[in-house]
Design a protein around this motif. Sequence first.
Motif, PDB file in Angstrom:
ATOM      1  N   ASN A 260       0.728  -1.442  -0.100  1.00 43.25           N
ATOM      2  CA  ASN A 260       0.126  -0.090   0.073  1.00 43.25           C
ATOM      3  C   ASN A 260       1.015   1.391   0.161  1.00 43.25           C
ATOM      4  O   ASN A 260       0.623   2.272   0.401  1.00 43.25           O
ATOM      5  N   HIS A 261       2.063   1.231  -0.600  1.00 44.27           N
ATOM      6  CA  HIS A 261       2.898   2.165  -0.722  1.00 44.27           C
ATOM      7  C   HIS A 261       3.510   2.682   0.569  1.00 44.27           C
ATOM      8  O   HIS A 261       3.730   4.128   0.865  1.00 44.27           O
ATOM      9  N   GLY A 262       3.530   1.847   1.664  1.00 41.08           N
ATOM     10  CA  GLY A 262       3.922   2.278   3.038  1.00 41.08           C
ATOM     11  C   GLY A 262       2.860   3.331   3.629  1.00 41.08           C
ATOM     12  O   GLY A 262       3.206   4.100   4.491  1.00 41.08           O
ATOM     13  N   GLY A 263       1.789   3.298   3.221  1.00 40.96           N
ATOM     14  CA  GLY A 263       0.714   4.471   3.690  1.00 40.96           C
ATOM     15  C   GLY A 263       0.748   5.727   3.150  1.00 40.96           C
ATOM     16  O   GLY A 263       0.185   6.511   3.749  1.00 40.96           O
ATOM     17  N   ARG A 264       1.486   5.703   1.910  1.00 41.58           N
ATOM     18  CA  ARG A 264       1.860   7.424   1.525  1.00 41.58           C
ATOM     19  C   ARG A 264       0.948   7.643   0.374  1.00 41.58           C
ATOM     20  O   ARG A 264       0.970   8.652  -0.132  1.00 41.58           O
ATOM     21  N   THR A 265      -0.045   6.774  -0.241  1.00 40.67           N
ATOM     22  CA  THR A 265      -0.889   7.398  -1.040  1.00 40.67           C
ATOM     23  C   THR A 265      -2.312   7.350  -0.800  1.00 40.67           C
ATOM     24  O   THR A 265      -2.633   8.367  -0.447  1.00 40.67           O
ATOM     25  N   LEU A 266      -3.108   6.260  -0.800  1.00 42.00           N
ATOM     26  CA  LEU A 266      -4.719   6.374  -0.197  1.00 42.00           C
ATOM     27  C   LEU A 266      -4.661   6.045   1.242  1.00 42.00           C
ATOM     28  O   LEU A 266      -4.312   4.914   1.619  1.00 42.00           O
ATOM     29  N   ASP A 267      -5.114   6.992   1.958  1.00 44.00           N
ATOM     30  CA  ASP A 267      -5.124   6.471   3.422  1.00 44.00           C
ATOM     31  C   ASP A 267      -6.214   5.667   3.486  1.00 44.00           C
ATOM     32  O   ASP A 267      -7.339   5.576   2.793  1.00 44.00           O
ATOM     33  N   SER A 268      -6.413   4.844   4.603  1.00 36.44           N
ATOM     34  CA  SER A 268      -7.621   3.974   4.825  1.00 36.44           C
ATOM     35  C   SER A 268      -7.550   2.543   4.255  1.00 36.44           C
ATOM     36  O   SER A 268      -8.657   1.991   4.199  1.00 36.44           O
ATOM     37  N   VAL A 269      -6.628   2.392   3.238  1.00 33.58           N
ATOM     38  CA  VAL A 269      -6.852   1.089   2.529  1.00 33.58           C
ATOM     39  C   VAL A 269      -6.203   0.212   3.610  1.00 33.58           C
ATOM     40  O   VAL A 269      -5.602   0.596   4.609  1.00 33.58           O
ATOM     41  N   PRO A 270      -6.544  -1.075   3.522  1.00 33.33           N
ATOM     42  CA  PRO A 270      -5.906  -2.254   4.540  1.00 33.33           C
ATOM     43  C   PRO A 270      -4.508  -2.255   4.486  1.00 33.33           C
ATOM     44  O   PRO A 270      -3.912  -2.011   3.757  1.00 33.33           O
ATOM     45  N   ALA A 271      -4.093  -2.676   5.728  1.00 39.82           N
ATOM     46  CA  ALA A 271      -2.641  -2.890   5.892  1.00 39.82           C
ATOM     47  C   ALA A 271      -2.062  -4.137   4.725  1.00 39.82           C
ATOM     48  O   ALA A 271      -2.991  -4.948   4.796  1.00 39.82           O
ATOM     49  N   ALA A 272      -1.180  -3.617   4.130  1.00 48.01           N
ATOM     50  CA  ALA A 272      -0.671  -4.591   2.952  1.00 48.01           C
ATOM     51  C   ALA A 272      -0.555  -6.027   3.731  1.00 48.01           C
ATOM     52  O   ALA A 272      -1.102  -7.125   2.943  1.00 48.01           O
ATOM     53  N   LEU A 290       5.860 -10.813  -4.071  1.00 49.87           N
ATOM     54  CA  LEU A 290       6.640 -10.031  -3.154  1.00 49.87           C
ATOM     55  C   LEU A 290       5.722  -9.186  -2.307  1.00 49.87           C
ATOM     56  O   LEU A 290       4.570  -8.859  -2.612  1.00 49.87           O
ATOM     57  N   PHE A 291       6.280  -8.599  -0.803  1.00 51.73           N
ATOM     58  CA  PHE A 291       5.583  -7.881   0.017  1.00 51.73           C
ATOM     59  C   PHE A 291       6.538  -6.627   0.294  1.00 51.73           C
ATOM     60  O   PHE A 291       7.602  -6.805   0.585  1.00 51.73           O
ATOM     61  N   ASP A 292       5.352  -5.454   0.506  1.00 52.32           N
ATOM     62  CA  ASP A 292       6.196  -4.302   0.845  1.00 52.32           C
ATOM     63  C   ASP A 292       5.221  -3.553   1.739  1.00 52.32           C
ATOM     64  O   ASP A 292       3.874  -3.826   1.657  1.00 52.32           O
ATOM     65  N   SER A 293       5.847  -2.722   2.939  1.00 56.84           N
ATOM     66  CA  SER A 293       4.864  -2.043   3.567  1.00 56.84           C
ATOM     67  C   SER A 293       5.011  -2.551   5.088  1.00 56.84           C
ATOM     68  O   SER A 293       4.070  -3.277   5.366  1.00 56.84           O
ATOM     69  N   GLY A 294       5.695  -1.829   5.996  1.00 55.20           N
ATOM     70  CA  GLY A 294       5.714  -2.292   7.407  1.00 55.20           C
ATOM     71  C   GLY A 294       6.835  -2.853   8.093  1.00 55.20           C
ATOM     72  O   GLY A 294       6.614  -3.479   9.107  1.00 55.20           O
ATOM     73  N   ILE A 295       7.739  -3.579   7.021  1.00 50.25           N
ATOM     74  CA  ILE A 295       8.915  -4.461   7.692  1.00 50.25           C
ATOM     75  C   ILE A 295       9.652  -3.732   8.624  1.00 50.25           C
ATOM     76  O   ILE A 295      10.368  -2.689   8.194  1.00 50.25           O
ATOM     77  N   ARG A 297      11.017  -5.608  11.777  1.00 46.37           N
ATOM     78  CA  ARG A 297      11.550  -6.788  12.276  1.00 46.37           C
ATOM     79  C   ARG A 297      11.686  -8.093  11.539  1.00 46.37           C
ATOM     80  O   ARG A 297      11.124  -8.162  10.508  1.00 46.37           O
ATOM     81  N   GLY A 298      12.994  -8.851  11.839  1.00 46.27           N
ATOM     82  CA  GLY A 298      13.050 -10.116  11.193  1.00 46.27           C
ATOM     83  C   GLY A 298      11.882 -11.039  11.142  1.00 46.27           C
ATOM     84  O   GLY A 298      11.507 -11.750  10.367  1.00 46.27           O
ATOM     85  N   SER A 299      11.053 -10.878  12.597  1.00 49.54           N
ATOM     86  CA  SER A 299       9.866 -11.676  12.480  1.00 49.54           C
ATOM     87  C   SER A 299       8.811 -11.280  11.470  1.00 49.54           C
ATOM     88  O   SER A 299       7.922 -12.010  11.372  1.00 49.54           O
ATOM     89  N   ASP A 300       8.968 -10.026  11.179  1.00 49.04           N
ATOM     90  CA  ASP A 300       7.940  -9.553  10.304  1.00 49.04           C
ATOM     91  C   ASP A 300       8.222 -10.337   8.928  1.00 49.04           C
ATOM     92  O   ASP A 300       7.327 -10.728   8.026  1.00 49.04           O
ATOM     93  N   ILE A 314      12.475  -3.830   1.815  1.00 51.30           N
ATOM     94  CA  ILE A 314      12.745  -3.082   2.863  1.00 51.30           C
ATOM     95  C   ILE A 314      12.720  -1.699   2.398  1.00 51.30           C
ATOM     96  O   ILE A 314      13.689  -1.357   1.523  1.00 51.30           O
ATOM     97  N   GLY A 315      11.954  -0.774   2.866  1.00 51.90           N
ATOM     98  CA  GLY A 315      11.976   0.494   2.256  1.00 51.90           C
ATOM     99  C   GLY A 315      12.468   1.479   3.136  1.00 51.90           C
ATOM    100  O   GLY A 315      13.603   1.657   3.236  1.00 51.90           O
ATOM    101  N   ARG A 316      11.678   2.151   3.881  1.00 48.75           N
ATOM    102  CA  ARG A 316      12.179   3.613   4.887  1.00 48.75           C
ATOM    103  C   ARG A 316      13.227   3.010   5.732  1.00 48.75           C
ATOM    104  O   ARG A 316      14.177   3.881   5.751  1.00 48.75           O
ATOM    105  N   PRO A 317      13.264   1.741   6.177  1.00 43.70           N
ATOM    106  CA  PRO A 317      14.589   1.487   7.165  1.00 43.70           C
ATOM    107  C   PRO A 317      15.835   2.119   6.497  1.00 43.70           C
ATOM    108  O   PRO A 317      16.898   2.291   7.048  1.00 43.70           O
ATOM    109  N   GLN A 318      15.748   2.039   5.222  1.00 50.14           N
ATOM    110  CA  GLN A 318      17.252   2.284   4.298  1.00 50.14           C
ATOM    111  C   GLN A 318      17.436   3.816   4.370  1.00 50.14           C
ATOM    112  O   GLN A 318      18.825   3.945   4.844  1.00 50.14           O
TER     113      GLN A 318
END
Length: 367
Positions: A260-272, A290-295, A297-300, A314-318
């Motif tokens: 969901n683009h890390g919550g940066r586009t449309l608000d109130s869409v479900p968590a990816a 593939l999966f993106d948005s919210g990772i 922790r390694g457990s994630d 892995i996005g923002r943590p970079q």
Amino acid sequence: MKKKLESIPATLVSVQDYESLFADFIPHPVYEYIAGGSADDISLKNNRNAFDSILLNRRVLADFSAASTRTEVLGKTVKYPIMLAPVAHQKLVHPKGEIATAEAANVLDLGFIGSTLSSVPMEDVADALQGEKWFQLYFQESRDATLSLIQRAENAGYSAIVVTVDAAINGLRNRVQRAGFTLPAGMEANLVNYQCPPLKSIEADQSIILNGIMRDSPTWRDIQWIQSQTSLPVILKGITNCEDAKIAKELGVAGIVVSNHGGRTLDSVPAAIDVLADIRATVGDDLTLLFDSGIRRGSDIFKALALGADSVLIGRPQLYGLSIAGALGVAHILKLLIEEFEVTMALMGCATIDQITQDTLYSKQSI
């Protein structure tokens, strides 16, 4: 604003530790641009809350004599099911920008997805990378410009095209507006030679957004056109709807990034992460997911694989690591995530990636 660190303090032991500090190393408007989501940050917050609500169903006394984190993504064997997501404008937080992040990817032997909105030309980023590299594509105003980006990516040695499909227009970046952020000149190095066409004319009673900006926005026909223009695998990034996933598979795309683009586009869409299992069920086992948005922790990472992902991005943590300690910071964050992922596998009794299934997630029926 603090000076970049030249060594990593012993107190930085998780992504959260970096996240809590990175505001001290960059200007406040830049911080709001990176940290903020869209509108009220509902989807941004839900991305994390959803991960926290997923519990693990551990097993013990497993055999680890043939343990491995290796897996296949797009038919290629990779050391870890982890890639660096496309992240724009990295010179906002460090003078080397994407080159420093590429250096970190090399150290950890992780794949890298370069952004159309990179602050370093895609060719220079490609030259700095030693491993797998894909190019993330934003549609441009003209097909000629879009095709030029694809051809440049091919010539630079990128091995896949990742088309972002969930950002036809910018989201409501209210935090960015309040902070007064404006993008400095020179932050879109891949686009400097492309001229913007004149603004589209609309009638006085028409919407600038709906009848202007969106009038020629990309459609599924444009995805088919891209497929006809390149021999590289085409992956669609930004799918959260099962019907869209079904269409994508029918068109023969090589893969999907549930995001969901890390919550940066449309608000109130479900968590990816909340839609991942349904999308895997929709497309079956044979499509790369593939999966993106919210990772964070390694457990994630483990949870995303259990719900159907072949790999995570892995996005923002970079940017957390880059802003605090440059390439060293990015490499340290990636190393932390890898070690956490391995610890999770060990304590879950999963010696190999194929053992990470939905059965490893807790439900009342699974005990």
